[in-house]
Design an enzyme around this catalytic site. Sequence first.
Site, mmCIF file in Angstrom:
data_model
loop_
_atom_site.group_PDB
_atom_site.id
_atom_site.type_symbol
_atom_site.label_atom_id
_atom_site.label_comp_id
_atom_site.label_asym_id
_atom_site.label_seq_id
_atom_site.Cartn_x
_atom_site.Cartn_y
_atom_site.Cartn_z
ATOM 1 N N ASP A 61 59.172 -34.165 -62.941
ATOM 2 C CA ASP A 61 59.135 -34.872 -64.217
ATOM 3 C C ASP A 61 60.342 -34.452 -65.040
ATOM 4 O O ASP A 61 60.622 -33.252 -65.201
ATOM 5 C CB ASP A 61 57.842 -34.566 -64.971
ATOM 6 C CG ASP A 61 56.671 -35.392 -64.457
ATOM 7 O OD1 ASP A 61 56.845 -36.122 -63.461
ATOM 8 O OD2 ASP A 61 55.569 -35.296 -65.044
ATOM 9 N N HIS A 208 58.229 -29.432 -63.060
ATOM 10 C CA HIS A 208 58.956 -29.905 -64.232
ATOM 11 C C HIS A 208 60.392 -29.387 -64.187
ATOM 12 O O HIS A 208 60.613 -28.177 -64.032
ATOM 13 C CB HIS A 208 58.263 -29.456 -65.512
ATOM 14 C CG HIS A 208 57.027 -30.232 -65.823
ATOM 15 N ND1 HIS A 208 55.807 -29.939 -65.259
ATOM 16 C CD2 HIS A 208 56.826 -31.323 -66.606
ATOM 17 C CE1 HIS A 208 54.900 -30.800 -65.695
ATOM 18 N NE2 HIS A 208 55.498 -31.651 -66.509
#
Length: 239
Positions: A61, A208
């Site tokens: 992400d 992430h």
Amino acid sequence: MSELETACPGSLDNTKYGWGMRILPNHQIPDIGAKAKELLDKYHAIFTGNTSEKVVYLTFDEGYEAGNTANILDILKGNDVKAAFFITGAFVKSEPALVKRMVDEGHIVGNHTVNHVSLPTVSYEKAADEINRLAQMYAGITNQQMKYLRPPSGEYSERSLCVTNALGYRTVFWSIAMADWVPLKGGPDEAYNTVMSRLHNGAVILLHAVSPDDIQILDKLIKDIKAQGYRFGTLDEIP
């Protein structure tokens, strides 16, 4: 009435859910509960891939990435691994060259909305605008179309899943993740041990890009996952 409202009538439940799982021991697939499974099946969303094979799917992400993405791409290239990156409008604007590099190096680039909005909290029109504008920004620099979407913050509803599906996207959740958007108390070791202890057939791994802990262990993580007999697949393989 718009085509979107016809496909996803206002009577659809817009109760907001946060993606959650019950972690099971011995490398079992996490339990997402009956309601989540029902909604994922209905709207063709996924949280795992092929669970009959030792294959995993690596996803990142990119809501915030702290300048780590070029390093991530270098590590993936060095290990001959393809991943999926879910990007926002800010990333497209600030790093168009990296978006092009993702495409050029064979990675999937997915939609994470322009402004990282929680889709159940906004109107049909706003949700569609957030998704469509990001796709237009992406197409403007790559001439490519997007076909996968990850809901910001993992927040979804039946209505938002329907909207995403009606716009031509497949919603992608995950089966392995951690709160790595902030520094982990256990540092890089915690990141490594969390992923390795939860590996299972068909795992969709969420990391992430903003996490310095993830970056430190990424090369070793990939090599050790392969050493356990897994291969890295792509979302395009998932039926």
